[in-house]
Design a protein around this motif. Structure first.
Motif, PDB file in Angstrom:
ATOM      1  N   ASP A 256       0.820  -1.219   0.000  1.00 61.75           N
ATOM      2  CA  ASP A 256       0.000   0.000   0.000  1.00 61.75           C
ATOM      3  C   ASP A 256       0.851   1.266   0.000  1.00 61.75           C
ATOM      4  N   PRO A 257       1.923   1.360   0.807  1.00 59.71           N
ATOM      5  CA  PRO A 257       2.761   2.573   0.737  1.00 59.71           C
ATOM      6  C   PRO A 257       3.392   2.778  -0.637  1.00 59.71           C
ATOM      7  N   LEU A 258       3.796   1.675  -1.283  1.00 58.44           N
ATOM      8  CA  LEU A 258       4.389   1.830  -2.618  1.00 58.44           C
ATOM      9  C   LEU A 258       3.331   2.246  -3.633  1.00 58.44           C
ATOM     10  N   LEU A 259       2.119   1.710  -3.512  1.00 55.80           N
ATOM     11  CA  LEU A 259       1.049   2.133  -4.409  1.00 55.80           C
ATOM     12  C   LEU A 259       0.710   3.602  -4.207  1.00 55.80           C
ATOM     13  N   ALA A 260       0.753   4.073  -2.942  1.00 54.73           N
ATOM     14  CA  ALA A 260       0.487   5.490  -2.678  1.00 54.73           C
ATOM     15  C   ALA A 260       1.556   6.365  -3.327  1.00 54.73           C
ATOM     16  N   ALA A 261       2.823   5.939  -3.213  1.00 48.99           N
ATOM     17  CA  ALA A 261       3.906   6.706  -3.836  1.00 48.99           C
ATOM     18  C   ALA A 261       3.798   6.649  -5.356  1.00 48.99           C
ATOM     19  N   TYR A 262       3.445   5.482  -5.881  1.00 48.14           N
ATOM     20  CA  TYR A 262       3.247   5.345  -7.327  1.00 48.14           C
ATOM     21  C   TYR A 262       2.090   6.229  -7.806  1.00 48.14           C
ATOM     22  N   ALA A 263       1.012   6.272  -7.032  1.00 49.33           N
ATOM     23  CA  ALA A 263      -0.142   7.091  -7.403  1.00 49.33           C
ATOM     24  C   ALA A 263       0.240   8.561  -7.507  1.00 49.33           C
ATOM     25  N   ARG A 264       1.108   9.002  -6.606  1.00 46.23           N
ATOM     26  CA  ARG A 264       1.566  10.391  -6.683  1.00 46.23           C
ATOM     27  C   ARG A 264       2.323  10.630  -7.985  1.00 46.23           C
ATOM     28  N   GLU A 265       3.207   9.699  -8.362  1.00 46.46           N
ATOM     29  CA  GLU A 265       3.939   9.838  -9.619  1.00 46.46           C
ATOM     30  C   GLU A 265       2.985   9.804 -10.813  1.00 46.46           C
ATOM     31  N   ALA A 266       2.003   8.919 -10.774  1.00 46.62           N
ATOM     32  CA  ALA A 266       1.036   8.836 -11.870  1.00 46.62           C
ATOM     33  C   ALA A 266       0.224  10.119 -11.984  1.00 46.62           C
ATOM     34  N   ALA A 267      -0.122  10.727 -10.848  1.00 45.13           N
ATOM     35  CA  ALA A 267      -0.853  11.995 -10.873  1.00 45.13           C
ATOM     36  C   ALA A 267      -0.017  13.091 -11.519  1.00 45.13           C
ATOM     37  N   HIS A 268       1.304  13.059 -11.303  1.00 45.83           N
ATOM     38  CA  HIS A 268       2.175  14.035 -11.958  1.00 45.83           C
ATOM     39  C   HIS A 268       2.139  13.852 -13.477  1.00 45.83           C
ATOM     40  N   VAL A 269       2.065  12.602 -13.931  1.00 47.72           N
ATOM     41  CA  VAL A 269       1.968  12.332 -15.358  1.00 47.72           C
ATOM     42  C   VAL A 269       0.664  12.919 -15.909  1.00 47.72           C
ATOM     43  N   VAL A 270      -0.428  12.692 -15.190  1.00 51.19           N
ATOM     44  CA  VAL A 270      -1.720  13.236 -15.620  1.00 51.19           C
ATOM     45  C   VAL A 270      -1.662  14.754 -15.676  1.00 51.19           C
ATOM     46  N   ARG A 271      -1.090  15.344 -14.641  1.00 51.70           N
ATOM     47  CA  ARG A 271      -1.008  16.811 -14.595  1.00 51.70           C
ATOM     48  C   ARG A 271      -0.222  17.355 -15.786  1.00 51.70           C
ATOM     49  N   ALA A 272       0.894  16.704 -16.110  1.00 48.74           N
ATOM     50  CA  ALA A 272       1.671  17.132 -17.272  1.00 48.74           C
ATOM     51  C   ALA A 272       0.874  16.943 -18.557  1.00 48.74           C
ATOM     52  N   ARG A 273       0.133  15.842 -18.635  1.00 52.08           N
ATOM     53  CA  ARG A 273      -0.677  15.568 -19.828  1.00 52.08           C
ATOM     54  C   ARG A 273      -1.753  16.621 -20.030  1.00 52.08           C
ATOM     55  N   LEU A 274      -2.258  17.189 -18.951  1.00 57.14           N
ATOM     56  CA  LEU A 274      -3.319  18.196 -19.028  1.00 57.14           C
ATOM     57  C   LEU A 274      -2.775  19.614 -19.133  1.00 57.14           C
ATOM     58  N   GLY A 275      -1.466  19.748 -19.278  1.00 54.44           N
ATOM     59  CA  GLY A 275      -0.881  21.075 -19.431  1.00 54.44           C
ATOM     60  C   GLY A 275      -0.786  21.864 -18.158  1.00 54.44           C
ATOM     61  N   ARG A 276      -0.688  21.182 -17.011  1.00 52.61           N
ATOM     62  CA  ARG A 276      -0.643  21.879 -15.730  1.00 52.61           C
ATOM     63  C   ARG A 276       0.760  21.896 -15.120  1.00 52.61           C
ATOM     64  N   THR A 277       1.766  21.738 -15.940  1.00 52.48           N
ATOM     65  CA  THR A 277       3.143  21.842 -15.465  1.00 52.48           C
ATOM     66  C   THR A 277       3.440  23.290 -15.069  1.00 52.48           C
ATOM     67  N   ARG A 278       4.115  23.468 -13.955  1.00 51.50           N
ATOM     68  CA  ARG A 278       4.493  24.806 -13.492  1.00 51.50           C
ATOM     69  C   ARG A 278       5.766  25.273 -14.198  1.00 51.50           C
ATOM     70  N   LYS A 279       5.928  26.589 -14.282  1.00 52.02           N
ATOM     71  CA  LYS A 279       7.054  27.154 -15.026  1.00 52.02           C
ATOM     72  C   LYS A 279       7.977  28.018 -14.176  1.00 52.02           C
ATOM     73  N   VAL A 280       7.482  28.532 -13.052  1.00 51.41           N
ATOM     74  CA  VAL A 280       8.230  29.533 -12.282  1.00 51.41           C
ATOM     75  C   VAL A 280       8.392  29.061 -10.844  1.00 51.41           C
ATOM     76  N   LEU A 281       9.616  29.136 -10.334  1.00 54.80           N
ATOM     77  CA  LEU A 281       9.926  28.809  -8.942  1.00 54.80           C
ATOM     78  C   LEU A 281      10.352  30.095  -8.242  1.00 54.80           C
ATOM     79  N   VAL A 282       9.533  30.540  -7.300  1.00 57.07           N
ATOM     80  CA  VAL A 282       9.821  31.763  -6.546  1.00 57.07           C
ATOM     81  C   VAL A 282      10.289  31.375  -5.152  1.00 57.07           C
ATOM     82  N   LEU A 283      11.447  31.911  -4.754  1.00 58.86           N
ATOM     83  CA  LEU A 283      12.084  31.491  -3.509  1.00 58.86           C
ATOM     84  C   LEU A 283      12.226  32.644  -2.533  1.00 58.86           C
TER      85      LEU A 283
END
Length: 650
Positions: A256-283
């Motif tokens: 279950d912990p590995l599936l949770a970590a995998y799900a987070r990575e998969a969500a990042h793939v979906v986000r990139a697929r939908l054009g929701r990648t961020r461009k600016v890092l403000v520090l």
């Protein structure tokens, strides 16, 4: 604002971050039957929820009826995902539901029966294609084909056979045009390695297994619409690969912990697929990029370079610079006097990041959220492109409250943990790094020169005339297809049909008779903007259709979009077309351009039966307005093939 959202604002405002009561609030909404109605409040709840509570939140959210959620929140994007694999895959649904909900998305899953992955991948295309297919693999994908007793050579033969089978199934999936496919590498379990009692055989098995995983990773190189999530980094960070009891009794071969970590990575793939990648890092600076308070310690008294903590801050700067080298725009928002900040950025011997690494440095005593707005305005980017990092929970909470589109990353007083906090959510993940990404920072620095020029001239028209803009329209060459794809994936505002295309789909457009992809480039007196837009055209008899038009937000309001329309209309008339149609497909982020075609002389036609969600426009070519006089247009659309039928095919 709903009652729930008002409550959230009052309970997790400035000064708080992780809210231990967020899961309790979610449970209350679930028990009262209001969770679907309050779904818009869910991302805020999840963003404040401790990581350990997310799986339980996913269990609640996965019980929602997506149809009921859409009834209350019709603007929430729905992501259809088919989940298949070698073993039991249903446990990934709950964490994936939570991870997508964190980003304002609604999961609509379809879970395959146990062990049906090969048939699922090779099945012919059907009408209801998912946006994404997850194919979960585990060690038993190979070991189920190995009989006892076995040697490393037996595992090697089984692994090669399984990799060949998978390669064929993946090829069939992609050739059928079934969209994005996510695979994963497979951790090698100790329960298998230590069944071999001699160390040489164990080493041989390790080499065999790494070759199997290398083959899985290479499938992503062979197919642009395939992503292979590497599970080794997750296991290397201490996530257990397997839970023996569920593996044995439920055939759930990934923990279950590995599936949770995998799900987070998969969500990042979906986000990139939908054009929701961020461009600016403000520090932030004090406590974030270096230790101590610059205004109190002075430039030579801050913690940086020397000592264990100073080295940790330096290591975090290396992480930031690595992101910046790949096209992430770096900026500063710090409550400090500008002079001492510039002194540190220019001359401190331990600084890894220098002033030239930042496209904007706002060191002043204004509120952080006001500084973020200023940076967004000067860069010409939406706040939904921003990630903000600060060690002050108050500042993080205030920015999250005032600017909900900004992704906020709180860090604490331990600088050794800063890199993990920044990288945890993959905010800048994209499918392929292009030349345009590598050149982005330089182009935005040049944009600052344009801003200075704008402030020095009297009127906006004088500004446009002084820029000396040249717009060049050409079919893209093969090396530019990845950039055209990226524009469709990442652009949200001026994206008139909001269609996300992978490289193979763009290539298909360029090769298809009767269709044209036109790349838009622009330059001016300050430099080359690069490839900043694309038109997707389709000829149907005497009609030329603009199926989609996408343009980077950094060149808005300079007449470039009008020049593109003028060029298309001229091309249509010169090739014997009787009219040009335009298509606008509404999305939550492109509403500012809903009247674009009408503003350029097109008549509104409304929708049609084949495309009910889109609004169609028509230009009869009787009067074609020229390109704006302040720019020079150079358009060459390439050879025209008039021998097309009603579908643009020969």
């Amino acid at each position: 604002m709903t009652q729930t959202e008002t409550h959230l604002e009052s309970t997790v405002g400035p000064g708080a971050w992780h809210d231990p009561g967020a899961l309790r609030t979610l449970r209350i909404l679930h028990r009262s039957g209001k969770l679907a109605a309050e779904y818009r409040a869910v991302p805020g709840l999840l963003s404040r929820m401790p990581q350990a509570d997310l799986p339980a939140a996913g269990q609640l959210l996965s019980r929602l009826d997506p149809t009921e959620v859409r009834r209350h929140a019709p603007d929430v994007p729905v992501v259809s995902v088919a989940v298949t694999g070698h073993s039991t895959v249903a446990p990934v649904v709950a964490p994936l539901t939570a991870e997508l909900a964190r980003h304002g998305l609604l999961l609509e899953p379809k879970v395959a029966p146990y062990g049906a992955y090969v048939q699922d991948l090779m099945r012919p295309s059907d009408e209801a294609l998912p946006q994404l297919t997850l194919c979960l693999l585990d060690a038993y994908t190979v070991f189920d084909d190995v009989t006892v007793p076995w040697r490393a050579e037996d595992v090697e033969a089984a692994a090669r056979a399984k990799l060949s089978l998978l390669a064929g199934a993946v090829r069939a999936h992609q050739e059928a045009g079934r969209g994005l496919l996510v695979l994963n590498t497979v951790p090698l379990l100790r329960r298998f390695t230590h069944q071999l009692v001699d160390l040489r055989s164990r080493a041989r098995l390790g080499a065999v297994w790494r070759e199997f995983n290398r083959g899985l990773l290479s499938l992503a190189d062979q197919h642009p619409s395939v992503v292979t999530v590497d599970l080794d980094p997750l296991v290397g960070e201490g996530v257990p690969a397997r839970e023996p009891r569920t593996a044995q009794y439920a055939r759930a071969r990934l923990s279950d912990p590995l599936l949770a970590a995998y799900a987070r990575e998969a969500a990042h793939v979906v986000r990139a697929r939908l054009g929701r990648t961020r461009k600016v890092l403000v520090l932030d600076l004090d406590g974030t990029l270096w230790g101590g308070v610059l205004g109190e310690a002075g430039p030579h008294g801050i913690e940086l370079g020397a000592g264990l903590r100073g080295e940790a801050f330096q290591d975090f700067q290396r992480t930031v610079r690595q992101l910046g080298s790949q096209g992430v725009l770096l900026a500063v928002s710090s409550k400090n006097d500008d002079g001492p900040v510039r002194e540190v950025l220019k001359g401190h011997p331990a600084m890894v990041l220098r002033e030239d690494d930042f496209v904007r440095v706002n060191a002043n005593w204004k509120a952080k959220h006001d500084n973020l707005r200023d940076i967004a305005d000067r860069l010409g980017l939406g706040l939904d492109s921003f990630v903000f990092v600060d060690d002050s929970l108050f500042e993080c909470g205030l920015v999250a409250e005032r600017l909900p589109d900004v992704a906020v990353v709180p860090v604490d007083e331990e600088p050794a943990l800063h890199p993990s906090a920044l990288l945890a959510d993959g905010w800048f993940d994209l499918f392929e790094l292009t030349e345009a990404d590598l050149e982005r920072a330089g182009r935005y620095r040049t944009e600052a020169l344009r801003q200075e020029f704008r402030e020095d001239v009297g009127s906006y028209q004088d500004y446009l005339e002084g820029l000396g803009i040249e717009v060049i329209l050409r079919p893209p060459d093969e090396s530019e297809l990845a950039r055209v794809s990226q524009l469709t994936l990442r652009t949200n505002q001026f994206h008139l049909a909001t269609e996300r295309l992978q490289v193979p789909q763009v290539a298909d457009w360029t090769a298809h008779p009767g269709r044209h992809v036109i790349a838009v480039r622009a330059l001016d007196r300050f430099g080359d903007h690069g490839l900043i837009g694309a038109l997707f055209l389709r000829r149907e008899g005497e009609l030329l259709r603009i199926d989609n038009f996408v343009l980077s937000c950094r060149v808005f309001s300079r007449g470039i979009e009008s020049a593109c329309v003028a060029a298309v209309l001229d091309f249509a008339r010169s090739t014997g077309a009787s009219a040009v149609t335009g298509r606008y497909l509404p999305s939550p982020r492109n509403s500012a351009f809903s009247s674009f075609y009408a503003d350029h002389g097109f008549a509104v036609l409304g929708g049609d039966g084949d495309d009910p969600d889109a609004v169609h426009f028509r230009h009869d070519l009787a009067t074609v307005a020229p390109a704006p006089a302040h720019l020079r247009l150079d358009a060459a659309f390439g050879p025209f093939d008039a021998a097309t039928d009603g579908h643009g095919d020969k």
